[in-house]
Scaffold this motif. Structure first.
Motif, short mmCIF file in Angstrom:
data_model
loop_
_atom_site.label_atom_id
_atom_site.label_comp_id
_atom_site.label_asym_id
_atom_site.label_seq_id
_atom_site.Cartn_x
_atom_site.Cartn_y
_atom_site.Cartn_z
N TYR A 69 41.78 58.03 -12.78
CA TYR A 69 40.45 57.46 -12.52
C TYR A 69 40.44 56.83 -11.12
O TYR A 69 39.57 57.10 -10.30
N GLN A 103 40.15 32.95 -12.46
CA GLN A 103 41.24 33.23 -13.38
C GLN A 103 42.55 33.37 -12.63
O GLN A 103 42.51 33.68 -11.45
N HIS A 128 31.71 43.18 -15.97
CA HIS A 128 32.26 42.15 -16.86
C HIS A 128 32.59 40.85 -16.14
O HIS A 128 32.73 39.82 -16.76
N TYR A 129 32.66 40.90 -14.79
CA TYR A 129 32.91 39.65 -14.07
C TYR A 129 31.76 38.66 -14.25
O TYR A 129 31.96 37.45 -14.18
N HIS A 140 32.35 43.76 -8.73
CA HIS A 140 32.74 42.41 -9.15
C HIS A 140 32.59 41.36 -8.03
O HIS A 140 31.93 40.33 -8.22
N LYS A 178 32.31 36.18 -17.00
CA LYS A 178 33.43 35.21 -16.93
C LYS A 178 32.87 33.79 -16.79
O LYS A 178 31.91 33.55 -16.06
N ASP A 199 36.10 50.05 -6.93
CA ASP A 199 36.56 49.52 -8.23
C ASP A 199 36.30 48.02 -8.36
O ASP A 199 35.99 47.54 -9.44
N LYS A 206 30.72 50.74 -15.58
CA LYS A 206 30.95 51.42 -14.32
C LYS A 206 32.03 52.51 -14.51
O LYS A 206 32.79 52.39 -15.46
N ARG A 230 48.51 37.25 -9.63
CA ARG A 230 47.25 37.67 -10.23
C ARG A 230 46.28 36.50 -10.18
O ARG A 230 46.56 35.44 -10.72
N LYS A 290 45.70 45.58 -5.62
CA LYS A 290 46.59 45.78 -6.78
C LYS A 290 48.03 45.68 -6.30
O LYS A 290 48.30 45.85 -5.12
N ARG A 299 46.38 54.50 -14.80
CA ARG A 299 44.95 54.73 -14.60
C ARG A 299 44.70 55.44 -13.27
O ARG A 299 43.57 55.53 -12.79
N GLU A 349 45.85 41.39 -8.15
CA GLU A 349 46.53 41.73 -9.40
C GLU A 349 48.00 41.96 -9.08
O GLU A 349 48.31 42.52 -8.02
C1 BG6 Z 1 38.06 46.59 -13.85
C2 BG6 Z 1 38.77 47.45 -12.86
O1 BG6 Z 1 36.68 46.66 -13.64
O2 BG6 Z 1 38.49 45.25 -13.72
C3 BG6 Z 1 40.28 47.33 -13.02
O3 BG6 Z 1 38.38 48.81 -13.05
C4 BG6 Z 1 40.70 45.88 -12.99
O4 BG6 Z 1 40.94 48.06 -12.01
C5 BG6 Z 1 39.87 45.06 -13.96
O5 BG6 Z 1 42.07 45.81 -13.35
C6 BG6 Z 1 40.17 43.58 -13.82
O6 BG6 Z 1 39.52 42.87 -14.83
P1 BG6 Z 1 40.09 41.49 -15.36
O7 BG6 Z 1 39.02 40.96 -16.25
O8 BG6 Z 1 41.36 41.79 -16.07
O9 BG6 Z 1 40.32 40.65 -14.15
#
Ligand code: BG6
Length: 489
Positions: A227, A378, A179-180, A241, A183, A236, A149, A342, A337, A224, A217
């Motif tokens: 972006y 997580q 990527h979520y 996710h 997990k 984002d 993405k 976190r 954020k 960043r 987070e």
């Molecule tokens: C990314 C976002 O897709 O996922 C980031 O662009 C975010 O902003 C990140 O920090 C979080 O991923 P993870 O795996 O560290 O929770």
């Protein structure tokens, strides 16, 4: 003996994601013996670098996840020997042809499969796909492209991107990563639901009051901002996710575990959702805050962010699924954020026990607390169920206790990084954890109208101090649906 080979090219090899995630994940797969016998890894980027320099760069981020593992150093050396570098422009067919030539030398006449991982900004994405597919795709084996993405900024730009991609690739060659989905606890959601008798029968409006998807987070955009400012937290985190997790949570039982069957169900549930309304969103942006003598910056202190930016770094939203299973159940999302903590978790709040006999044991006018199932994605992966329990003793007093499955206590094996699973799946052609284009369309349809309204009306976010719990507006939003956020209770 395996006669084929796989060539993996990381396009954008000197970028952060490649260094922090992709190369380490490839090494972990190699270490675990999951990569095919014959493989080559190429880094491709604009900067001038030799193979040796790439190896030095990559070696800095490789770890043997558990210290003192046997042969780790030796395996690292072998892995690095298989890593090479080719400098080139992302839009140059000639440079990709040179890469093709080098790949062929390594493939040494074997049937070669090629995987391209595009870890580059969206504006050069299509050019790179065009060049890779026309000048460097495999002649006899498969060619697959992993894309990251952002997949556009709204429905329109996302469809345009899909159309352009499909000029050069078939849908089954495109692996859209979220990527979520890689997990461990997100993958486990289906196991929990569909292989335990005690959960699936309760998985509906009849027993569930609300469901919460929480992403927090404890750090800001950290460089960043360039972006991030163009996207904001809804694009984002929420649109991808959190919504992906929601779809897995709420979908109907798929016909099988095949990728198409699962993705069909995800699309169905996404298409049953109501587009998010402006009234059902609260946005926030972090401001600077001094704590313990340390001054934490505001979002707009990021040098790449304009001073008057209204981009949300926090959002809370109430979503609804208009189908028979979920009619009227609020699905709340919260993502931010620079918060105090976190964590990513799913919280399922169940309804009251009708006519609970024990209400009188907790005080006049009060009700026994309802059950809550928490899936902590997580950190400290865990699944726990809050139940009411009798406090031991001669009296009759209830308290809330946890049935607790803490992964660190239950399993000794390290949990693989999401990128390991996803890369392995892409190499093996398993599409279950990748996003199909119709899923993407459905996801954008839910958020596009509200994103446009937020932009057009220049909605000012609620400012919250760096390191706090976020805007109070999120509590008012939840209260409107008679919900209390589980993470603050
Ligand atoms: C990314 C976002 O897709 O996922 C980031 O662009 C975010 O902003 C990140 O920090 C979080 O991923 P993870 O795996 O560290 O929770």
């Amino acid at each position: 003996k395996d006669k084929s080979t796989v060539s993996i090219t990381v396009v954008g090899a000197s970028g952060d994601l490649a260094k922090k995630k992709i190369f380490p994940a490839l090494f972990a797969l190699y270490y675990e013996g999951c990569l095919p016998e014959h493989f080559t890894i190429f880094g491709y980027a604009r900067s001038k670098m030799t193979d040796a320099e790439l190896r030095t760069m990559v070696s800095k981020t490789l770890t043997c996840r558990i210290d003192q593992r046997e042969n780790c150093g030796e395996k690292m050396d072998h892995f690095l020997e298989r890593c090479f570098y080719h400098p080139g422009q992302y839009d140059s067919p000639e440079n990709f042809l040179e890469l093709d030539k080098k790949l062929k030398e390594h493939e040494a006449g074997r049937v070669a499969n090629r995987l391209f991982y595009l870890s580059i900004p969206p504006n050069i994405f299509i050019d790179a796909v065009k060049c890779a597919s026309s000048s460097a795709s495999s002649a006899k084996g498969w060619t697959r492209v992993i894309v990251e993405k952002p997949f556009g900024r709204d429905s329109e730009s996302s469809s345009a991107l899909t159309r352009s991609l499909k000029q050069y690739l078939d849908e089954d060659q495109i692996f859209r990563i979220d990527h979520y989905l890689g997990k461990e606890l997100v993958e486990n959601l289906s196991v929990l639901r569909f292989s335990n008798l005690i959960f699936e029968p309760l998985w509906s409006r009849q027993y569930i009051r609300n469901v919460q998807f929480i992403f927090a987070e404890d750090f800001g955009t950290e460089g960043r901002g360039g972006y991030f400012d163009n996207y904001g937290i809804i694009r984002d985190i929420m649109q991808n996710h959190l919504l992906q997790i929601l779809a897995l949570f709420a979908m109907e039982t798929p016909v099988s575990l095949d990728a198409e069957d699962i993705r069909n169900e995800k699309v169905k549930v996404l298409r049953s959702m109501r587009p998010l309304r402006l009234d059902d969103v609260v946005t926030g942006q972090y401001k600077s805050h001094t704590r313990g003598g340390v001054k934490y910056p505001a979002y707009i202190d990021d040098k790449t962010v304009p001073n008057d930016s209204l981009t949300p770094t926090f959002a809370a939203a109430a979503l609804f699924i208009d189908n028979a299973r979920w009619d009227g159940v609020p699905f709340l999302m919260k993502a931010g954020k620079a918060l105090h903590d976190r964590r990513t978790e799913i919280r399922v709040q169940f309804r009251h026990v009708p006519g609970n006999l024990y209400n009188k044991n907790i005080g006049p006018g009060l009700d026994v607390a309802t059950n809550e199932l928490v899936i902590r994605v997580q950190p400290d992966e865990a699944i726990y169920l809050k139940i009411n329990n009798k406090v031991p003793g001669l009296g009759m007093r209830l308290d809330r206790s946890n049935l607790n499955l803490l992964y660190a206590a239950r399993y000794s094996k390290e949990i693989p990084d999401a990128y390991e699973r996803l890369l392995l799946d892409a190499i093996e052609g398993e599409r279950r954890l990748f996003i199909r284009s119709d899923e993407l369309d459905a996801a954008w349809s839910l958020f596009t109208p509200v994103l446009k309204e937020l932009d057009d009306k220049k909605i000012v976010p609620e400012y919250y101090p760096y390191g706090s719990r976020g805007p109070v507006g999120s509590h008012y939003l939840a209260a409107r649906y008679k919900v209390q956020w589980g993470d603050v209770g």
